[in-house]
Design a protein around this motif. Structure first.
Motif, PDB file in Angstrom:
ATOM      1  N   CYS A  99      28.786 -14.836  71.465  1.00 48.44           N
ATOM      2  CA  CYS A  99      27.485 -14.578  72.076  1.00 48.44           C
ATOM      3  C   CYS A  99      27.166 -15.707  73.053  1.00 48.44           C
ATOM      4  CB  CYS A  99      26.401 -14.504  71.001  1.00 48.44           C
ATOM      5  SG  CYS A  99      24.743 -14.150  71.645  1.00 48.44           S
ATOM      6  N   PHE A 100      26.483 -15.372  74.141  1.00 45.81           N
ATOM      7  CA  PHE A 100      26.110 -16.408  75.098  1.00 45.81           C
ATOM      8  C   PHE A 100      24.814 -16.066  75.816  1.00 45.81           C
ATOM      9  CE2 PHE A 100      28.883 -13.440  77.239  1.00 45.81           C
ATOM     10  CZ  PHE A 100      28.388 -13.309  78.528  1.00 45.81           C
ATOM     11  N   ALA A 187      24.786  -6.670  77.231  1.00 52.73           N
ATOM     12  CA  ALA A 187      23.769  -7.680  77.522  1.00 52.73           C
ATOM     13  C   ALA A 187      22.397  -7.055  77.684  1.00 52.73           C
ATOM     14  CB  ALA A 187      24.137  -8.451  78.792  1.00 52.73           C
ATOM     15  N   VAL A 188      21.378  -7.875  77.411  1.00 54.99           N
ATOM     16  CA  VAL A 188      19.991  -7.473  77.663  1.00 54.99           C
ATOM     17  C   VAL A 188      19.325  -8.559  78.499  1.00 54.99           C
ATOM     18  CG1 VAL A 188      19.876  -6.227  75.477  1.00 54.99           C
ATOM     19  CG2 VAL A 188      18.999  -8.565  75.595  1.00 54.99           C
ATOM     20  N   SER A 198      17.261 -14.410  83.266  1.00 51.07           N
ATOM     21  CA  SER A 198      18.299 -14.719  82.296  1.00 51.07           C
ATOM     22  C   SER A 198      18.685 -13.510  81.462  1.00 51.07           C
ATOM     23  CB  SER A 198      17.833 -15.860  81.387  1.00 51.07           C
ATOM     24  OG  SER A 198      16.555 -15.574  80.853  1.00 51.07           O
ATOM     25  N   ALA A 199      19.734 -13.687  80.646  1.00 51.65           N
ATOM     26  CA  ALA A 199      20.231 -12.592  79.823  1.00 51.65           C
ATOM     27  C   ALA A 199      20.921 -13.137  78.582  1.00 51.65           C
ATOM     28  CB  ALA A 199      21.204 -11.718  80.615  1.00 51.65           C
ATOM     29  N   LEU A 200      20.895 -12.343  77.522  1.00 50.88           N
ATOM     30  CA  LEU A 200      21.666 -12.578  76.298  1.00 50.88           C
ATOM     31  C   LEU A 200      22.800 -11.570  76.274  1.00 50.88           C
ATOM     32  CD1 LEU A 200      19.231 -13.048  73.268  1.00 50.88           C
ATOM     33  CD2 LEU A 200      21.019 -14.640  73.988  1.00 50.88           C
ATOM     34  N   LEU A 218      19.897  -7.924  70.112  1.00 54.97           N
ATOM     35  CA  LEU A 218      19.746  -8.842  71.241  1.00 54.97           C
ATOM     36  C   LEU A 218      18.303  -8.856  71.740  1.00 54.97           C
ATOM     37  CD1 LEU A 218      22.986  -8.113  73.334  1.00 54.97           C
ATOM     38  CD2 LEU A 218      22.559 -10.045  71.827  1.00 54.97           C
ATOM     39  N   HIS A 219      17.681  -7.680  71.775  1.00 56.89           N
ATOM     40  CA  HIS A 219      16.281  -7.606  72.191  1.00 56.89           C
ATOM     41  C   HIS A 219      15.383  -8.397  71.235  1.00 56.89           C
ATOM     42  CE1 HIS A 219      16.122  -5.110  75.717  1.00 56.89           C
ATOM     43  NE2 HIS A 219      16.859  -4.174  75.169  1.00 56.89           N
ATOM     44  N   ASP A 220      15.655  -8.276  69.940  1.00 56.64           N
ATOM     45  CA  ASP A 220      14.856  -9.012  68.953  1.00 56.64           C
ATOM     46  C   ASP A 220      14.936 -10.512  69.228  1.00 56.64           C
ATOM     47  OD1 ASP A 220      14.244  -6.616  67.760  1.00 56.64           O
ATOM     48  OD2 ASP A 220      15.726  -6.809  66.155  1.00 56.64           O
TER      49      ASP A 220
END
Length: 233
Positions: A99-100, A187-188, A198-200, A218-220
Motif C-alpha cells: 500500500c502507498f 486507488a482512491v 493525493s491518493a491511496l 481505502l475510502h475509510d
C-alpha cells in the motif's frame, strides 16, 4: 555577472536528481548525455551531490538517489505524511497488499510513504520518492478524477478520459500493466489537504478479488486521514 554560472550549476544539479528519480541507476555517461554536457562536468556535479549524500554510487559506479533525499522528503508536509503512514501500514497488513500514499507533483504522481505486508514470500516494493507520469496508473487516474477538468496539468487522451470518468462514477480507479509490467493497482482520491491532490493505492501481482471491498477500505482510511488533518471530502 557571476550569478548565471551558479544558477546554471544549481539547475544542472537539480536535473540530475530529477533524472535519478525517474531512471535509476544511471552511469556518469548517461547523466552527461541527459544534461548534454561533457562527462567531466557531469562527474563534478555528481561528486558535489555525493558530498551532500543526495546521490550515492554503487560498486559498479552507477548513481542512485542518496539517503539525504529521504531526510529532505520527510520535511514535505510532515503532518500529512505521518498521518498517512499510520493508515498505509494498517492497510498493508490488513489487506496483505503493498500500500502507498502519494500526491500530484507537477505532471507526475510521486509516492510519499509506502508499506509492504508482513507475510512470507515475495512482495511488491513501492519506493518513497518514486514517480510516474500523471497519465498512467490507478493513483494518477484517482487524482485526476478528484480534480475539475480545467485544473488537470496535462491534456488527457480519450482512453484516459474514459478511465477517469469511470473512476468518478464508481469512486475508485484501477490499472493493469501500466506503471509496472504485470502489476495491478487500485486507488482512491483523498480530500484536498492544503492544496495537495493525493491518493491511496494498493498493488498486486494479480487481479484483485472483490475490488469494491478494497476500495471501500481505502475510502475509510482516506476519511480518517482527512479528519485528522481537518480537511473536508
Amino acid at each position: 555577472m557571476n550569478a548565471a554560472p551558479a544558477s546554471q550549476t544549481l539547475s544542472r544539479g537539480l536535473s540530475i536528481l530529477e533524472q535519478l528519480s525517474e531512471h535509476s541507476p544511471l552511469s556518469i555517461d548517461e547523466i552527461a548525455a541527459g544534461l548534454n554536457v561533457h562527462r567531466s562536468v557531469a562527474y563534478r556535479l555528481v561528486r558535489t551531490l555525493e558530498h551532500h549524500r543526495l546521490v550515492i554510487r554503487d560498486a559498479a559506479g552507477l548513481c542512485v538517489l542518496g539517503p539525504q533525499m529521504t531526510v529532505l522528503a520527510a520535511g514535505v508536509n510532515r503532518d500529512l505524511q505521518s498521518v498517512a503512514a499510520a493508515e498505509v501500514n494498517a492497510l498493508a497488513h490488513e489487506l496483505e497488499l503493498t500500500c502507498f500514499f502519494g500526491m500530484l507533483d507537477g505532471d507526475d504522481f510521486v509516492t510519499l510513504v509506502s508499506a509492504a505486508p508482513r507475510i512470507a514470500g515475495a512482495t511488491l516494493a513501492q519506493r518513497p520518492g518514486s514517480r510516474h507520469p500523471i497519465t498512467v496508473g490507478a493513483p494518477s487516474k484517482a487524482v485526476l478524477a478528484g480534480m475539475p477538468d480545467a485544473a488537470w496539468p496535462v491534456d488527457v487522451e480519450d482512453a484516459l478520459l474514459s478511465d477517469v470518468q469511470l473512476a468518478r462514477e464508481r469512486g475508485w480507479a484501477e490499472s493493469h500493466d501500466e506503471v509496472i509490467p504485470t502489476v495491478t493497482s487500485l486507488a482512491v482520491s483523498l480530500p484536498v489537504v492544503g492544496g495537495v491532490r493525493s491518493a491511496l493505492a494498493v498493488l498486486a501481482m494479480q487481479a484483485l478479488p472483490r475490488p469494491e471491498e478494497i476500495a471501500q477500505r481505502l475510502h475509510d482510511s482516506s476519511h480518517r486521514i482527512a479528519s485528522q488533518l481537518g480537511a473536508g471530502h
